[in-house]
Design a protein around this motif. Structure first.
Motif, short mmCIF file in Angstrom:
data_model
loop_
_atom_site.label_atom_id
_atom_site.label_comp_id
_atom_site.label_asym_id
_atom_site.label_seq_id
_atom_site.Cartn_x
_atom_site.Cartn_y
_atom_site.Cartn_z
N SER A 43 32.99 60.16 60.57
CA SER A 43 32.43 58.89 60.10
C SER A 43 33.07 58.45 58.79
CB SER A 43 30.91 59.02 59.92
OG SER A 43 30.28 59.21 61.16
N VAL A 44 33.26 59.40 57.88
CA VAL A 44 33.91 59.08 56.61
C VAL A 44 35.34 58.62 56.85
CG1 VAL A 44 34.73 60.06 54.42
CG2 VAL A 44 32.46 60.63 55.27
N ALA A 45 36.05 59.36 57.73
CA ALA A 45 37.44 59.00 58.02
C ALA A 45 37.54 57.62 58.66
CB ALA A 45 38.06 60.06 58.93
N LEU A 110 48.21 59.72 65.54
CA LEU A 110 49.50 60.40 65.45
C LEU A 110 50.65 59.50 65.90
CD1 LEU A 110 48.54 63.97 66.77
CD2 LEU A 110 49.15 63.32 64.42
N THR A 111 50.37 58.59 66.83
CA THR A 111 51.42 57.69 67.33
C THR A 111 51.41 56.32 66.64
OG1 THR A 111 49.94 56.99 69.13
CG2 THR A 111 51.46 58.81 69.59
N LEU A 176 40.10 64.68 54.33
CA LEU A 176 40.85 63.45 54.51
C LEU A 176 41.92 63.31 53.42
CD1 LEU A 176 41.23 60.69 55.91
CD2 LEU A 176 39.37 59.81 54.48
N GLY A 177 41.54 63.60 52.17
CA GLY A 177 42.49 63.50 51.08
C GLY A 177 43.60 64.53 51.18
N LEU A 178 43.30 65.72 51.70
CA LEU A 178 44.29 66.79 51.76
C LEU A 178 45.15 66.76 53.03
CD1 LEU A 178 42.09 69.78 50.49
CD2 LEU A 178 43.94 68.64 49.25
N ALA A 182 44.39 62.06 61.17
CA ALA A 182 44.46 62.72 62.48
C ALA A 182 43.85 64.12 62.47
CB ALA A 182 45.90 62.75 62.99
N PRO A 183 44.16 64.98 61.48
CA PRO A 183 43.52 66.30 61.47
C PRO A 183 41.99 66.23 61.33
CG PRO A 183 45.47 66.31 60.07
CD PRO A 183 45.22 64.88 60.46
#
Length: 428
Positions: A43-45, A110-111, A176-178, A182-183
């Protein structure tokens, strides 16, 4: 009931964690916890992704709108489905679909194919799946614990969601910052395996008696039941207004970037602060053994919720903003536990899926529509003004509900009478 039995029940209500001794409840509890943390990270992402793509609080708020519309429309069918089929199997299907949607986000990111349109489409599909998942999930809980421990189970379930909302956004912002978008999406997709696995290995669970008639006819049965319970209906209406008018979620990215200037890492803490307050409130309620069951308490906590929301709106200091958000969560959870306990105690099992669907529409629809409302207001007037106006409207709504006679009834006596009514309904 003997004095010893009464003492045992009071001890059980006073120690909510004892409910985890039931294997099926423990499995789904732990599975939900892992999955919920992953969902909060995503949700944050998603909020950050949309804000970066569009630079618009309104378009961030639209994500909630596109999630809630199919959710509200299909929850009637989802509730009827939960009363006709094995609730555990329904959840396995819906959780698998939600995991697939998360994997779509991974591939598209990723794409470099992610657009606001794709995110909104995933929101619609997620809303459709959750319309079936939510009623089945909530209606399943009373089948996993004895009736006298239902209040403890609901308190633990509320605490679980709030713990996930503390840990998930904080981890989501940091991850998200690190690692990037996608991860973060991929980690959420893996988290669904926890709850799917828990559902698969659970012992057999009571399946509701198959109901006759169309889904629409069955859904009307839930409507009739709630309409005949004015205390429940009044509580749900107030809860809906509080969440609609006081929603701050869509405003978090702009507060994090432009007002408080704390970036995506700070955004995670802004999302986590209300949940931290909610966990403290839920633990307190659990320790009190369910003694707070008067609807008038919702008027008090709703007014305080509005005051904390206004405080957040005027704050430009990060620690003060976190404190105000903590206060909103603390006030909100008291109303949630009160509402959930009263509704579940009043509802016979063969109606539980349909009644749960209605309560989910009220309680989840409010926050999701609130994201659109606050986003639109922020676009027109500014984010700080939107938060202040929303908080004031919440407090005003609480004041208006003081004139509702059903909000002044004493629930302990009400629940006792309802227990007999539920038993009679279940025996028909």
């Amino acid at each position: 009931m003997t004095d010893a039995e009464g003492d045992d029940r009071r001890a059980t209500r006073g120690h909510a964690l004892r409910t985890l001794r039931h294997r099926n409840f423990r499995l789904i509890y732990l599975g939900q916890l892992v999955s919920a943390v992953g969902g909060q990270m995503q949700s944050v992402a998603l909020a950050w992704h949309l804000f970066v793509l569009t630079n618009s609080t309104l378009k961030v708020g639209l994500f909630g709108f596109f999630s809630v519309i199919p959710f509200m429309v299909l929850s009637f069918v989802g509730g009827a489905t939960a009363d006709r089929f094995d609730r555990r199997r329904v959840m396995i299907v819906t959780q698998t679909i939600l995991m697939g949607l998360s994997l779509v986000l991974v591939a598209a990111t990723l794409t470099h194919q992610v657009t606001p349109t794709l995110i909104y489409a995933i929101a619609v599909a997620s809303g459709m799946a959750r319309a079936f998942d939510g009623p089945a999930r909530q209606a399943l809980i009373p089948n996993l614990v004895p009736r006298e421990e239902l209040g403890s189970a609901l308190t633990l379930n509320t605490t679980l969601r709030q713990m996930a909302t503390i840990v998930g956004p904080g981890l989501g912002g940091l991850f998200l910052g690190l690692a990037g978008l996608a991860p973060t999406y991929f980690l959420n997709s893996l988290s669904f395996l926890a709850i799917i696995g828990a559902l698969v290995i659970m012992d057999p669970v009571q399946v509701p008696a198959r109901q006759r008639g169309s889904n629409w006819q069955l859904a009307l049965g839930g409507l009739r039941f709630v309409r005949g319970e004015p205390v429940v209906l009044s509580i749900l209406c107030l809860d809906f207004l509080v969440n609609l008018l006081g929603s701050l979620r869509a405003l978090m990215p702009v507060f994090a970037r432009d007002i408080l200037q704390v970036g995506p890492e700070g955004l995670g803490f802004l999302y986590a602060a209300p949940a931290a307050g909610a966990v403290v409130g839920a633990l307190f309620l659990g320790a009190m053994g369910g003694r707070f069951r008067h609807p008038a308490i919702m008027l008090l906590v709703s007014g305080a919720f509005g005051a904390f929301t206004m405080g957040f709106g005027v704050s430009t200091i990060f620690p003060l903003s976190l404190f105000c958000l903590f206060g909103t969560g603390l006030m909100d959870v008291i109303g949630e536990v009160l509402r959930s306990t009263i509704v579940q105690l009043r509802t016979p099992d063969d109606l539980r899926g349909r009644v749960t669907a209605l309560t989910v529409i009220f309680t989840n629809g409010g926050p999701q529509l609130g994201q659109l409302q606050s986003g639109a207001l922020a676009s027109a007037l500014g984010p700080m003004e939107a938060a202040v106006i929303g908080g004031f409207a919440v407090s005003l709504s609480a004041l208006a509900f003081t004139f509702n006679p059903y909000m002044r009834r004493r629930i302990p006596e009400d629940v006792a009478r309802t227990d007999a009514a539920v038993a009679a309904a279940a025996s028909v």
